[in-house]
Design a protein around this motif. Structure first.
Motif, PDB file in Angstrom:
ATOM      1  N   LYS A   1       0.727  -1.280  -0.182  1.00 38.20           N
ATOM      2  CA  LYS A   1      -0.370  -0.050   0.039  1.00 38.20           C
ATOM      3  C   LYS A   1       1.016   1.014   0.004  1.00 38.20           C
ATOM      4  CE  LYS A   1      -3.865  -1.832   2.119  1.00 38.20           C
ATOM      5  NZ  LYS A   1      -4.796  -2.359   3.222  1.00 38.20           N
ATOM      6  N   PHE A   2       0.378   2.238  -0.722  1.00 38.20           N
ATOM      7  CA  PHE A   2       0.736   3.826  -1.107  1.00 38.20           C
ATOM      8  C   PHE A   2       0.359   4.714  -1.588  1.00 38.20           C
ATOM      9  CE2 PHE A   2       4.735   0.937  -2.288  1.00 38.20           C
ATOM     10  CZ  PHE A   2       5.569   1.119  -1.562  1.00 38.20           C
ATOM     11  N   ASP A   3      -0.115   5.411  -0.054  1.00 40.26           N
ATOM     12  CA  ASP A   3      -0.509   7.036  -0.300  1.00 40.26           C
ATOM     13  C   ASP A   3      -0.148   7.759  -1.526  1.00 40.26           C
ATOM     14  OD1 ASP A   3      -2.386   6.262   1.420  1.00 40.26           O
ATOM     15  OD2 ASP A   3      -0.530   7.021   2.679  1.00 40.26           O
ATOM     16  N   LEU A   4      -1.168   8.570  -2.856  1.00 41.53           N
ATOM     17  CA  LEU A   4      -1.010   8.723  -3.668  1.00 41.53           C
ATOM     18  C   LEU A   4      -1.507  10.121  -3.926  1.00 41.53           C
ATOM     19  CD1 LEU A   4      -2.295   5.969  -6.877  1.00 41.53           C
ATOM     20  CD2 LEU A   4       0.492   7.010  -5.828  1.00 41.53           C
ATOM     21  N   GLY A   5      -2.702  10.647  -2.401  1.00 38.54           N
ATOM     22  CA  GLY A   5      -2.388  11.277  -2.254  1.00 38.54           C
ATOM     23  C   GLY A   5      -2.100  12.192  -1.361  1.00 38.54           C
ATOM     24  N   GLY A   6      -3.088  12.389  -0.077  1.00 36.20           N
ATOM     25  CA  GLY A   6      -2.273  13.243   0.908  1.00 36.20           C
ATOM     26  C   GLY A   6      -1.245  12.373   2.535  1.00 36.20           C
ATOM     27  N   GLN A   7       0.279  12.408   2.497  1.00 37.22           N
ATOM     28  CA  GLN A   7       0.827  11.355   3.665  1.00 37.22           C
ATOM     29  C   GLN A   7       1.332  11.622   4.907  1.00 37.22           C
ATOM     30  OE1 GLN A   7       3.259  10.175  -0.233  1.00 37.22           O
ATOM     31  NE2 GLN A   7       5.214   9.924   1.889  1.00 37.22           N
ATOM     32  N   TRP A   8       1.213  12.940   5.063  1.00 27.86           N
ATOM     33  CA  TRP A   8       2.427  13.286   6.121  1.00 27.86           C
ATOM     34  C   TRP A   8       1.115  13.980   7.256  1.00 27.86           C
ATOM     35  CZ3 TRP A   8       4.978  14.051   1.320  1.00 27.86           C
ATOM     36  CH2 TRP A   8       6.451  13.952   0.639  1.00 27.86           C
ATOM     37  N   VAL A   9       1.707  13.448   8.446  1.00 30.46           N
ATOM     38  CA  VAL A   9       1.135  14.304   9.178  1.00 30.46           C
ATOM     39  C   VAL A   9       2.539  14.490  10.164  1.00 30.46           C
ATOM     40  CG1 VAL A   9      -1.041  12.898   9.709  1.00 30.46           C
ATOM     41  CG2 VAL A   9       0.835  12.752  11.254  1.00 30.46           C
ATOM     42  N   ALA A  10       1.962  15.687  11.387  1.00 33.96           N
ATOM     43  CA  ALA A  10       3.199  16.117  12.485  1.00 33.96           C
ATOM     44  C   ALA A  10       2.330  16.111  13.914  1.00 33.96           C
ATOM     45  CB  ALA A  10       3.581  17.584  11.948  1.00 33.96           C
TER      46      ALA A  10
END
Length: 525
Positions: free
Chosen positions: A67-76
């Motif tokens: 599975k990979f993210d093709l849209g938003g993927q990061w958080v902080a």
């Protein structure tokens, strides 16, 4: 419209939510927590849930999939709204890999340079100093601007009359510095500097707690953490909790009618009709313009919606059989000017690249073709983009880059009912209307990451805006929303001093050079 002519097929509920991305799903979830008996109806134009999050299983060769993210993927860690949601849903995060040598390709001649410290390689000490001076000024100005009402700033008209391109040129003479900021703007907003209002960009940065937070992959920075299993699962799990029977896919909304009664009627392109006491619209501003409203939207909101275009961004995931860049001491991070008209490299099309190796240790790189290069390369075939991207990566990392196990791209301009990514932005001259972005239109309320006041444009902003819309509606229904209002009203922390973004500037010699340079380059201040 004569409401007496509505057929018996009208579906009635308490609240209609338009859009099943993260913000809309959050609004539904928060309302159900406040009132388990509330009747909701969620309408989604697409055939899937998740909005601008999209997690795909990619064939990585050898019969394996990941599975990979093709849209938003990061958080902080500086994004409390999304982190609280992840904790509540028992979804784990892991750090973005950043160890090793980084690469920059900016400035005249498109020279490839490397660096290992926090100080980018810009070809000269002057470039480093000038970048730091620019960041100082941008951070100082951003802190003065309210994301709720940017035009309340005493210099708002001046900065809304200029593009970010003008702002950068007025404050940075080095082409390397200009290219660096251009690459950042393309990746963060999906647009070139000459399209974005300087006032919008600074207000947008302030919603995150500062310009540097938008650009960093270190602690508190926007690219700090990744989500195990991908980000689309957040909306999917929320749909399970809200009840899949309340979610209707393939229902693009065509019209919303309000009369003098207490009801709002929503029509879809499929001919279905829904009626409720309140409506929450969570779709992006560029999609709102497709809907007919009666009574019509206020003039300031219409002007704003017509002048918040969506960014242009193509995201690519490339998998390999090994992390060859790590083995050679590289972090996988690249910043490039990505410019030039369809050249196979030394100038693009890449804007930014990061290590995308998963928590299961599947080797991968993730990158973006954004802004004007994204528009230019959109006209090419997938194979032409693939060939050019791999050629660029081989210049940076060597011939191993030419031997991927898979190549996957997502051209967000082709995504129906989005038309682009990552965010809708303000163009010069219309920011005086920005207060209308969150103002209810009768019984219609608004959410979506663009409407957030904390990390606007990001996943956390989507959650915060959904919470705010839920507060507005439930408060009108007489519910106690005190606790949720406290969460919504939190301000972003500016706990990253830009002075410490480039540690070696703290050395006496370089600080002295910076002071002398600042004295002579008075145009910065």
């Amino acid at each position: 419209m004569d409401e007496t002519k509505l057929s018996n097929e009208v579906k009635e509920c308490d609240v209609i939510i338009i859009g099943c991305g993260l913000s809309g799903m959050t609004a539904a979830y928060e309302m159900l927590k406040l009132d388990p008996n509330i009747k909701l109806c969620l309408l989604e134009a697409k055939d899937r849930i998740g909005g601008r999050t999209l997690t795909n299983e990619i064939n990585i060769g050898g019969g394996q999939r990941e599975k990979f993210d093709l849209g938003g993927q990061w958080v902080a860690s500086s994004q409390p709204d999304i982190l609280e949601m992840l904790e509540e849903l028992n979804i784990k995060t892991y750090p973005q890999f950043i160890n090793g040598t980084k690469i920059m390709q900016v400035g005249h001649g498109n020279v490839i340079r490397t660096y290992k410290s926090d100080i980018p390689s810009l070809g000269s000490y002057w470039g480093i100093i000038e970048l730091q001076l620019f960041i100082w000024k941008a951070e100082k100005l951003a802190k003065e601007i309210s994301i709720e009402d940017p035009y309340s700033w005493d210099k708002a008209q001046e900065y809304d009359a200029m593009t970010m391109e003008t702002f950068v040129r007025n404050n940075a003479r080095s082409q390397s510095v200009r290219d660096t900021i251009q690459a950042a703007c393309r990746s963060v907003i999906g647009a070139d500097l000459d399209r974005v209002s300087a006032l919008f960009f600074l207000a947008y940065a302030n919603s995150a707690g500062g310009v540097m937070k938008l650009l960093m992959a270190t602690e508190n920075g926007a690219q700090e953490l990744r989500v195990k299993g991908g980000t689309q699962q957040i909306s999917e799990i929320l749909a399970d909790r809200v009840g899949r029977e309340n979610v209707q896919l393939n229902q693009p909304v065509s019209a919303i009618y309000q009369d003098h009664t207490e009801f709002v009627t929503v029509h879809t392109l499929t001919g279905k009709i829904f009626r409720a006491r309140h409506v929450i619209t969570s779709i992006p501003p560029n999609c709102v313009t497709r809907i007919q409203f009666s009574p019509p939207l206020s003039e300031d909101r219409k002007l704003l919606m017509d002048n918040m275009p969506v960014g242009h961004l193509t995201k690519f995931i490339i998998t390999y059989d090994k992390t060859y860049w790590r083995e050679n001491g590289f972090s996988g991070e690249i910043v490039s000017n990505g410019g030039g008209p369809l050249l196979t490299c030394s100038t693009g099309p890449i804007s930014v690249v990061y290590d995308a190796t998963t928590d299961k240790n599947v080797p991968a790189l993730v990158g973006f073709i954004a802004g004007r290069p994204g528009v230019e390369w959109h006209r090419q075939t997938t194979e032409e983009r693939r060939s050019s991207i791999l050629a660029c990566l081989s210049e940076f990392f060597g011939s191993s880059a030419l031997q991927p196990t898979s190549f996957t791209e997502k051209v967000w301009a082709d995504e129906e009912y989005n038309g682009g990514c990552p965010v809708c932005f303000g163009v010069p001259g219309v920011m005086f209307t920005f207060k209308a972005l969150r103002r209810p239109h009768g019984r219609i309320h608004w959410c979506g990451t663009e409407t957030s006041t904390h990390w606007a444009g990001y996943l956390s902003g989507a959650v915060q805006s959904g919470r705010r819309a839920a507060c507005e509606v439930m408060k009108l229904n007489g519910k106690n929303v005190t606790q949720l209002e406290k969460l919504v009203s939190r301000k972003p922390s500016a706990d990253v001093d830009p002075l410490y973004s480039f540690p070696s500037l703290l050395t006496p010699i370089v600080v002295f050079l910076a002071v002398v340079t600042a004295f002579f380059a008075v145009y910065f201040f």
